[in-house]
Design a protein around this motif. Sequence first.
Motif, PDB file in Angstrom:
ATOM      1  N   ILE A 240       0.833  -1.200   0.000  1.00  0.00           N
ATOM      2  CA  ILE A 240       0.000   0.000   0.000  1.00  0.00           C
ATOM      3  C   ILE A 240       0.869   1.252   0.000  1.00  0.00           C
ATOM      4  CG2 ILE A 240      -1.671   1.331   1.345  1.00  0.00           C
ATOM      5  CD1 ILE A 240      -2.868  -1.337   2.277  1.00  0.00           C
ATOM      6  N   LEU A 241       1.884   1.281   0.849  1.00  0.00           N
ATOM      7  CA  LEU A 241       2.754   2.455   0.924  1.00  0.00           C
ATOM      8  C   LEU A 241       3.508   2.682  -0.388  1.00  0.00           C
ATOM      9  CD1 LEU A 241       4.149   1.935   4.531  1.00  0.00           C
ATOM     10  CD2 LEU A 241       2.636   3.790   3.791  1.00  0.00           C
TER      11      LEU A 241
ATOM     12  N   ALA B 238      11.630   7.669   7.417  1.00  0.00           N
ATOM     13  CA  ALA B 238      11.302   7.440   8.823  1.00  0.00           C
ATOM     14  C   ALA B 238       9.844   7.712   9.158  1.00  0.00           C
ATOM     15  CB  ALA B 238      12.196   8.304   9.708  1.00  0.00           C
ATOM     16  N   THR B 239       9.160   8.510   8.334  1.00  0.00           N
ATOM     17  CA  THR B 239       7.802   8.955   8.692  1.00  0.00           C
ATOM     18  C   THR B 239       6.696   8.441   7.773  1.00  0.00           C
ATOM     19  OG1 THR B 239       8.155  10.997   7.409  1.00  0.00           O
ATOM     20  CG2 THR B 239       8.643  11.067   9.776  1.00  0.00           C
ATOM     21  N   PHE B 240       7.024   8.072   6.545  1.00  0.00           N
ATOM     22  CA  PHE B 240       5.989   7.721   5.560  1.00  0.00           C
ATOM     23  C   PHE B 240       5.123   6.557   6.042  1.00  0.00           C
ATOM     24  CE2 PHE B 240       4.930   5.873   1.206  1.00  0.00           C
ATOM     25  CZ  PHE B 240       3.948   6.813   0.936  1.00  0.00           C
ATOM     26  N   GLY B 241       5.732   5.587   6.707  1.00  0.00           N
ATOM     27  CA  GLY B 241       4.975   4.447   7.203  1.00  0.00           C
ATOM     28  C   GLY B 241       3.921   4.828   8.216  1.00  0.00           C
TER      29      GLY B 241
ATOM     30  N   VAL C 110       9.681  -5.304  11.802  1.00  0.00           N
ATOM     31  CA  VAL C 110       9.846  -5.024  13.230  1.00  0.00           C
ATOM     32  C   VAL C 110      11.222  -4.401  13.491  1.00  0.00           C
ATOM     33  CG1 VAL C 110      10.085  -6.046  15.527  1.00  0.00           C
ATOM     34  CG2 VAL C 110       8.238  -6.803  14.020  1.00  0.00           C
ATOM     35  N   ALA C 111      12.270  -5.013  12.941  1.00  0.00           N
ATOM     36  CA  ALA C 111      13.631  -4.519  13.175  1.00  0.00           C
ATOM     37  C   ALA C 111      13.823  -3.103  12.633  1.00  0.00           C
ATOM     38  CB  ALA C 111      14.644  -5.474  12.539  1.00  0.00           C
ATOM     39  N   LEU C 112      13.306  -2.833  11.429  1.00  0.00           N
ATOM     40  CA  LEU C 112      13.478  -1.508  10.827  1.00  0.00           C
ATOM     41  C   LEU C 112      12.686  -0.446  11.581  1.00  0.00           C
ATOM     42  CD1 LEU C 112      13.442  -2.253   6.992  1.00  0.00           C
ATOM     43  CD2 LEU C 112      15.378  -2.077   8.544  1.00  0.00           C
TER      44      LEU C 112
ATOM     45  N   ASP D 236      16.051  -2.794   1.356  1.00  0.00           N
ATOM     46  CA  ASP D 236      16.167  -1.572   0.572  1.00  0.00           C
ATOM     47  C   ASP D 236      14.807  -0.980   0.239  1.00  0.00           C
ATOM     48  OD1 ASP D 236      18.952  -1.680   0.473  1.00  0.00           O
ATOM     49  OD2 ASP D 236      18.939  -2.958  -1.303  1.00  0.00           O
ATOM     50  N   GLY D 237      13.774  -1.834   0.212  1.00  0.00           N
ATOM     51  CA  GLY D 237      12.464  -1.369  -0.247  1.00  0.00           C
ATOM     52  C   GLY D 237      11.370  -1.418   0.802  1.00  0.00           C
ATOM     53  N   MET D 238      11.725  -1.577   2.088  1.00  0.00           N
ATOM     54  CA  MET D 238      10.687  -1.648   3.124  1.00  0.00           C
ATOM     55  C   MET D 238      10.596  -0.347   3.897  1.00  0.00           C
ATOM     56  SD  MET D 238      10.150  -4.371   6.220  1.00  0.00           S
ATOM     57  CE  MET D 238       9.536  -5.645   5.129  1.00  0.00           C
ATOM     58  N   TRP D 239       9.364   0.129   4.040  1.00  0.00           N
ATOM     59  CA  TRP D 239       9.124   1.347   4.801  1.00  0.00           C
ATOM     60  C   TRP D 239       9.025   1.006   6.285  1.00  0.00           C
ATOM     61  CZ3 TRP D 239       9.509   5.499   1.761  1.00  0.00           C
ATOM     62  CH2 TRP D 239       9.228   5.359   0.394  1.00  0.00           C
TER      63      TRP D 239
END
Length: 482
Positions: A116-117, A278-281, A434-436, A478-481
Motif C-alpha cells: 500500500i505504501l 522514517a515517517t511515511f509508514g 519489526v527490526a526496521l 532496501d524497499g521496506m518502509w
Amino acid sequence: MPLRQFKNPHTLRQATARSLIYATGLTLLLVWTTCILPRRGPSSFTAQELPASLLHQQQHPNRGQNEDNDVDLSSARAPFISWPLRRVCAESTYVPGLVFVCDNNSGGPGNIRNYILTCIRYAIDAGATGLVLPRIRARSVSNLDNLFRESRPFGYMFDEAHFRAAIEGACPRITVYSDIEHVPGARQKARREGRNIENIVERVTPKHFGGSRAGCDQRDPNRYTDQFGAAFRGWIRSSAAERGWAPADDVENPRLIRLSWGVLWDWPVYRDGPEFAATFGGLLKVRDDILDIADQLVALMRVIATSKKGTEAAAGQSFLGIHLRTESDALSQWPSYENQTKNYLREAANQGYQGRVAYLASGNQTEAEKLAREALKTLELDMRTKYDLLENSEEELGKLKELSWDQQALVDFVVLLNCDYFTGVSPSSFSINVALKRHLKEEGLNTRPWKVGGHGDGRSWLVGRVDRYWEDWLFMSDGMWP
C-alpha cells in the motif's frame, strides 16, 4: 557512569532532589511489586489489575514532547509527522482525473503494509489527484497458503480516520475515495464504454516507465524512480490520444490505475531522504482495538519481568522479544526451526536474559510450546505468548480470539516494537519490518539505513544468510518502509 560536576549549590540541590524522587519512585515500585500485588504468579494478573501508569506509558509514548525530533518513531502510537510527505506532494505535477487503486496486495501485515505504501508513493510521483481507499486481501482461514481468499476493508488492519486526515493534511490535492464508484465520472465512463466499472481500471507495471535494467533480476528495486513520474504522465497523454479518449486531465473521464502484483519492494525507501523514510509508514496506523490489546500485553510482560532475577545486562522491566517463523506458509529455503531456535537462545544468553522473560510471537503453536520448553530448560528463560498472558482474563482473551490470524500478527508486531531486545529471522518481512521500525528509536528523523548482517543495531538482531542479495531476499531491506 561518572557524576556530572555541578557549578553551583543550587544546581546540586536540584540534582539531589531529582535523585531522591527517582529513588523513592523505584522503592514504591518494588514495594508495590512485592507487597501490594496478590501473592500469585505474575502470569495470572488480568488487564484490569494492571497499574494505570504502565498502560498510560504504553498509550502515550510521547506525552509532553513538542518537537519532531523528540517523537519516538518506533512506537505504533507515534503521531504522524507530515512535513516530509507534504514536501514531496508539493513537488508533484498533478493530473486531474488520475486515480490510483492500491488494492493488489496479499500476504501478512508486512507485505500488505509495504504494498500500500509503495503504491501510494508511485501515485504521488505520477501526479494522481485521487486514491481509492485501499482494500486488503485476506488469506484463507483453513489454508494459510491461500493469500487471495477475499477482500476486506481498509479498517481490517488500519485506522481509516487517521489515514484520511494524514493524506488531507500533507497532500491536499489528493482526494481519498471510499470506492471506485465514488470516483467522479467513473460510472459514466463505464456506461459509455459498455463495461463493468471494475474493467475500466488499467493495470500497469511501474518498471516499464523511465528506463531499463537489462540483465538484472526482476526483483531489483526500481532504479528509475526519478524518471517515473514524467514517463508515466507521457504515457497517460499518448495512450489517451491513441485510443481517442478525452484529454488526460479531464476530470469527467478519469484514468483509474492499479499496479501489478509484486511491486511492494520496488521503491528505494531512502531515495526521498531519511526523514521521509522514517515517517511515511506512519500513514498506516494500526487500528486502536489492536493497539489496546498489545498495550495490555506489554504492560503484563513488564510486570512479570519485575518478578524475575536481574542480570547485569537485563533487569527491571526489561523483556526479550522473539519471532519464530515456522508456520505452514514459510518457504522451505528459509532458516529451519533448529536454525532459528539455536541462534535465538544463544543471543538471549549473550544479551543477559538467562532466568528472565521473553515474549514469543509465532503462528505455530506446537513449535512455540517446544521452544518455550527448551528455553526454560537451558536458560531458565520464561517464554510467554499472547494467549499465555491473557489466559486469566476471559474478556480480553475473547477479544484476541475474535481477530483473524493476520490481525493477531499485528498484535505481535506492536508488542515486539516495545520489547527491550528483539530477535527475528530474515527473510521474513514481518521480522524485518519489526527490526526496521525499532531502528527508528535512537535517531528518529535522522535515522540511517539498517545495516544488513552483523550484530544488528543494538536493539534487534536477525537470523539468516546475508551473502546472496536475491536468494536471501536482502532487497527487502532496501524497499521496506519502517
